[in-house]
Design a protein around this motif. Sequence first.
Motif, PDB file in Angstrom:
ATOM      1  N   MET A   1       3.844  29.911 -32.989  1.00 44.07           N
ATOM      2  CA  MET A   1       3.435  30.816 -34.053  1.00 44.07           C
ATOM      3  C   MET A   1       3.522  32.285 -33.626  1.00 44.07           C
ATOM      4  O   MET A   1       3.701  33.166 -34.454  1.00 44.07           O
ATOM      5  CB  MET A   1       1.989  30.511 -34.473  1.00 44.07           C
ATOM      6  N   ASP A   2       3.370  32.540 -32.327  1.00 47.86           N
ATOM      7  CA  ASP A   2       3.322  33.901 -31.810  1.00 47.86           C
ATOM      8  C   ASP A   2       4.211  33.985 -30.566  1.00 47.86           C
ATOM      9  O   ASP A   2       3.730  33.894 -29.440  1.00 47.86           O
ATOM     10  CB  ASP A   2       1.882  34.285 -31.465  1.00 47.86           C
ATOM     11  N   PRO A   3       5.527  34.147 -30.761  1.00 44.11           N
ATOM     12  CA  PRO A   3       6.452  34.152 -29.618  1.00 44.11           C
ATOM     13  C   PRO A   3       6.168  35.239 -28.597  1.00 44.11           C
ATOM     14  O   PRO A   3       6.696  35.189 -27.486  1.00 44.11           O
ATOM     15  CB  PRO A   3       7.814  34.370 -30.294  1.00 44.11           C
ATOM     16  N   ALA A   4       5.330  36.241 -28.918  1.00 44.44           N
ATOM     17  CA  ALA A   4       4.980  37.267 -27.931  1.00 44.44           C
ATOM     18  C   ALA A   4       4.286  36.655 -26.727  1.00 44.44           C
ATOM     19  O   ALA A   4       4.291  37.226 -25.639  1.00 44.44           O
ATOM     20  CB  ALA A   4       4.088  38.326 -28.580  1.00 44.44           C
ATOM     21  N   ALA A   5       3.689  35.486 -26.927  1.00 44.74           N
ATOM     22  CA  ALA A   5       2.973  34.838 -25.837  1.00 44.74           C
ATOM     23  C   ALA A   5       3.880  34.021 -24.932  1.00 44.74           C
ATOM     24  O   ALA A   5       3.483  33.633 -23.833  1.00 44.74           O
ATOM     25  CB  ALA A   5       1.888  33.920 -26.409  1.00 44.74           C
ATOM     26  N   VAL A   6       5.101  33.758 -25.376  1.00 37.38           N
ATOM     27  CA  VAL A   6       5.963  32.806 -24.670  1.00 37.38           C
ATOM     28  C   VAL A   6       6.254  33.228 -23.247  1.00 37.38           C
ATOM     29  O   VAL A   6       6.178  32.415 -22.313  1.00 37.38           O
ATOM     30  CB  VAL A   6       7.286  32.606 -25.448  1.00 37.38           C
ATOM     31  N   ALA A   7       6.612  34.487 -23.049  1.00 38.85           N
ATOM     32  CA  ALA A   7       7.011  34.934 -21.711  1.00 38.85           C
ATOM     33  C   ALA A   7       5.907  34.719 -20.689  1.00 38.85           C
ATOM     34  O   ALA A   7       6.177  34.543 -19.496  1.00 38.85           O
ATOM     35  CB  ALA A   7       7.414  36.406 -21.751  1.00 38.85           C
ATOM     36  N   ARG A   8       4.668  34.726 -21.129  1.00 41.03           N
ATOM     37  CA  ARG A   8       3.537  34.544 -20.217  1.00 41.03           C
ATOM     38  C   ARG A   8       3.216  33.078 -19.974  1.00 41.03           C
ATOM     39  O   ARG A   8       2.415  32.757 -19.097  1.00 41.03           O
ATOM     40  CB  ARG A   8       2.306  35.260 -20.779  1.00 41.03           C
ATOM     41  N   THR A   9       3.782  32.175 -20.764  1.00 38.99           N
ATOM     42  CA  THR A   9       3.440  30.764 -20.640  1.00 38.99           C
ATOM     43  C   THR A   9       4.565  29.922 -20.038  1.00 38.99           C
ATOM     44  O   THR A   9       4.335  28.780 -19.666  1.00 38.99           O
ATOM     45  CB  THR A   9       3.080  30.174 -22.019  1.00 38.99           C
ATOM     46  N   VAL A  10       5.762  30.482 -19.932  1.00 34.02           N
ATOM     47  CA  VAL A  10       6.893  29.795 -19.302  1.00 34.02           C
ATOM     48  C   VAL A  10       7.252  30.592 -18.053  1.00 34.02           C
ATOM     49  O   VAL A  10       7.836  31.666 -18.128  1.00 34.02           O
ATOM     50  CB  VAL A  10       8.091  29.700 -20.264  1.00 34.02           C
ATOM     51  N   ILE A  11       6.866  30.066 -16.898  1.00 36.24           N
ATOM     52  CA  ILE A  11       6.837  30.838 -15.652  1.00 36.24           C
ATOM     53  C   ILE A  11       7.774  30.222 -14.613  1.00 36.24           C
ATOM     54  O   ILE A  11       7.633  29.044 -14.265  1.00 36.24           O
ATOM     55  CB  ILE A  11       5.402  30.861 -15.087  1.00 36.24           C
ATOM     56  N   PRO A  12       8.737  30.975 -14.112  1.00 42.07           N
ATOM     57  CA  PRO A  12       9.611  30.442 -13.056  1.00 42.07           C
ATOM     58  C   PRO A  12       8.801  29.971 -11.852  1.00 42.07           C
ATOM     59  O   PRO A  12       7.852  30.638 -11.446  1.00 42.07           O
ATOM     60  CB  PRO A  12      10.503  31.637 -12.701  1.00 42.07           C
ATOM     61  N   HIS A  13       9.182  28.826 -11.294  1.00 42.46           N
ATOM     62  CA  HIS A  13       8.482  28.346 -10.094  1.00 42.46           C
ATOM     63  C   HIS A  13       8.506  29.389  -8.979  1.00 42.46           C
ATOM     64  O   HIS A  13       7.558  29.500  -8.196  1.00 42.46           O
ATOM     65  CB  HIS A  13       9.137  27.053  -9.595  1.00 42.46           C
ATOM     66  N   SER A  14       9.580  30.162  -8.927  1.00 43.99           N
ATOM     67  CA  SER A  14       9.731  31.132  -7.840  1.00 43.99           C
ATOM     68  C   SER A  14       8.687  32.243  -7.891  1.00 43.99           C
ATOM     69  O   SER A  14       8.439  32.916  -6.884  1.00 43.99           O
ATOM     70  CB  SER A  14      11.135  31.748  -7.885  1.00 43.99           C
ATOM     71  N   GLU A  15       8.057  32.448  -9.058  1.00 48.17           N
ATOM     72  CA  GLU A  15       7.072  33.526  -9.183  1.00 48.17           C
ATOM     73  C   GLU A  15       5.767  33.213  -8.470  1.00 48.17           C
ATOM     74  O   GLU A  15       5.072  34.115  -8.017  1.00 48.17           O
ATOM     75  CB  GLU A  15       6.802  33.843 -10.656  1.00 48.17           C
ATOM     76  N   TYR A  16       5.403  31.943  -8.407  1.00 46.40           N
ATOM     77  CA  TYR A  16       4.117  31.609  -7.782  1.00 46.40           C
ATOM     78  C   TYR A  16       4.282  30.781  -6.509  1.00 46.40           C
ATOM     79  O   TYR A  16       3.318  30.610  -5.767  1.00 46.40           O
ATOM     80  CB  TYR A  16       3.216  30.859  -8.780  1.00 46.40           C
ATOM     81  N   LEU A  17       5.466  30.276  -6.246  1.00 44.86           N
ATOM     82  CA  LEU A  17       5.717  29.510  -5.024  1.00 44.86           C
ATOM     83  C   LEU A  17       6.555  30.361  -4.081  1.00 44.86           C
ATOM     84  O   LEU A  17       7.787  30.283  -4.061  1.00 44.86           O
ATOM     85  CB  LEU A  17       6.436  28.190  -5.349  1.00 44.86           C
ATOM     86  N   THR A  18       5.879  31.174  -3.301  1.00 43.54           N
ATOM     87  CA  THR A  18       6.580  32.070  -2.391  1.00 43.54           C
ATOM     88  C   THR A  18       6.830  31.444  -1.025  1.00 43.54           C
ATOM     89  O   THR A  18       7.676  31.912  -0.264  1.00 43.54           O
ATOM     90  CB  THR A  18       5.770  33.366  -2.215  1.00 43.54           C
ATOM     91  N   GLN A  19       6.076  30.376  -0.698  1.00 46.29           N
ATOM     92  CA  GLN A  19       6.211  29.737   0.611  1.00 46.29           C
ATOM     93  C   GLN A  19       6.669  28.285   0.514  1.00 46.29           C
ATOM     94  O   GLN A  19       6.842  27.636   1.542  1.00 46.29           O
ATOM     95  CB  GLN A  19       4.859  29.780   1.346  1.00 46.29           C
ATOM     96  N   ALA A  20       6.853  27.774  -0.686  1.00 41.89           N
ATOM     97  CA  ALA A  20       7.253  26.375  -0.858  1.00 41.89           C
ATOM     98  C   ALA A  20       8.729  26.282  -1.223  1.00 41.89           C
ATOM     99  O   ALA A  20       9.337  27.260  -1.677  1.00 41.89           O
ATOM    100  CB  ALA A  20       6.405  25.721  -1.945  1.00 41.89           C
ATOM    101  N   LYS A  21       9.286  25.107  -1.026  1.00 43.18           N
ATOM    102  CA  LYS A  21      10.668  24.846  -1.430  1.00 43.18           C
ATOM    103  C   LYS A  21      10.653  24.145  -2.791  1.00 43.18           C
ATOM    104  O   LYS A  21       9.772  23.332  -3.058  1.00 43.18           O
ATOM    105  CB  LYS A  21      11.381  23.965  -0.407  1.00 43.18           C
ATOM    106  N   VAL A  22      11.646  24.448  -3.618  1.00 43.64           N
ATOM    107  CA  VAL A  22      11.767  23.819  -4.933  1.00 43.64           C
ATOM    108  C   VAL A  22      13.113  23.112  -5.013  1.00 43.64           C
ATOM    109  O   VAL A  22      14.167  23.713  -4.755  1.00 43.64           O
ATOM    110  CB  VAL A  22      11.643  24.845  -6.069  1.00 43.64           C
ATOM    111  N   VAL A  23      13.070  21.832  -5.348  1.00 45.14           N
ATOM    112  CA  VAL A  23      14.286  21.049  -5.573  1.00 45.14           C
ATOM    113  C   VAL A  23      14.392  20.814  -7.074  1.00 45.14           C
ATOM    114  O   VAL A  23      13.550  20.135  -7.667  1.00 45.14           O
ATOM    115  CB  VAL A  23      14.239  19.700  -4.823  1.00 45.14           C
ATOM    116  N   THR A  24      15.407  21.394  -7.703  1.00 43.38           N
ATOM    117  CA  THR A  24      15.562  21.284  -9.149  1.00 43.38           C
ATOM    118  C   THR A  24      16.343  20.008  -9.464  1.00 43.38           C
ATOM    119  O   THR A  24      17.574  19.990  -9.490  1.00 43.38           O
ATOM    120  CB  THR A  24      16.275  22.514  -9.721  1.00 43.38           C
ATOM    121  N   ALA A  25      15.605  18.948  -9.662  1.00 44.69           N
ATOM    122  CA  ALA A  25      16.184  17.631  -9.943  1.00 44.69           C
ATOM    123  C   ALA A  25      15.057  16.710 -10.369  1.00 44.69           C
ATOM    124  O   ALA A  25      13.877  17.025 -10.185  1.00 44.69           O
ATOM    125  CB  ALA A  25      16.891  17.066  -8.704  1.00 44.69           C
ATOM    126  N   ALA A  26      15.421  15.575 -10.931  1.00 48.14           N
ATOM    127  CA  ALA A  26      14.435  14.554 -11.262  1.00 48.14           C
ATOM    128  C   ALA A  26      14.363  13.546 -10.129  1.00 48.14           C
ATOM    129  O   ALA A  26      15.360  13.301  -9.440  1.00 48.14           O
ATOM    130  CB  ALA A  26      14.810  13.855 -12.565  1.00 48.14           C
TER     131      ALA A  26
END
Length: 379
Positions: free
Chosen positions: A51-76
């Motif tokens: 209903m309010d797309p202004a909120a979207v950018a704050r609710t869809v967050i790249p893993h890289s923004e909060y995981l500065t010391q962890a590894k991310v494997v993009t796969a299932a």
Amino acid sequence: MLRCDGDRVVIVGGGIAGALLAKTLQNHADVVLIDPKEYFEIPWANLRAKMDPAAVARTVIPHSEYLTQAKVVTAAAVGVDDSVVLTSTGGAVGYDFLVVATGRECSRPQKREDRLQMFEHDKARFASAESVLVVGGGPIGVELAAEIVMASPEKRVTLVHGGPRLLMVMGEKASAKALEWLRSKNVTVLLDQTVDLAAAGAGATADDKVFTTSAGETVAADCHFVCTGRPVASGWLRESFLGEHVGGDGKVAVDEHLRVGGLRNVFAIGDITDVPEAKQGYLAQRHAMVVSRNLRLLVKAGGGDGGSSKERKLHRYKASKAAITVTLGRRDALAELPFMTVIGHLPGVIKPRDYFIARTRRMMGLRTGARYDQSMFRI
């Protein structure tokens, strides 16, 4: 990524529970997050974001923004044995400790930009629609219908629910109050009926906007949103050594420490567990915090065979019977408390109008973006 040094924690699933666990553990262990998406999404904010797309950018967050010391494997994850997780890209990730946090089955694009476009598409559908069909009368369906009718009271909203009453996870008083509230806002509610959307789409043209319920009633709607429950995402475990701990309903059996089947180094958190409580986001976050504390103890003890003293100190999780609150637009809410059920502005104050977006971002170590928060309070 097969080599482990005793402190490798592999978390499968980057939803609300898995993401928080990875965040809290990244400075205490060798953390690997396996997730088919490149981002974390605040799930309970989806309705407001539609209903309010202004909120979207704050609710869809790249893993890289909060995981500065962890590894991310993009796969299932597609398979697992007692030391390795197999991924959909053909990779193999070794672990000393494993946490299953795959939640419920859900189709989401891999890239954040594509997910943001989905919200823009929903916004366009909603903006151009004069009538909306909501399928499903659980908390999500009720909250979405309320969001729509409060944001655009001129739109015709129909909610179709397959059960005898709304909000089956709550008591009958709450169901009755929700039904009365929706009808007072001119929402048409059809109970004990379903809609075969696949049949409706077969052979239909772009201008065919009429749906038929299982009771033979017709519903005219320019767009529709499906808010029915989804099965838990445990299929990849059934043929593994953990399969014996997966129940007929797909949920994974855990003990008081949230370990799978009592195994010393395998945990499960979030909706996928068989913990007898309502499956709500803040409870999944509690799961994550309990397991985070337990894994810190075990990693510090050294290896999956941590000393007996550490075993005795493991934190226990107690199933919650906490109050359930369903938001009804920006001002009202329905709250089921141990001693009473209330609806209106008072419970609406208890549950923040920004759907806990700011609080969740703080938990993830992110800026709350206060300059955007004011838009959430506008009527």
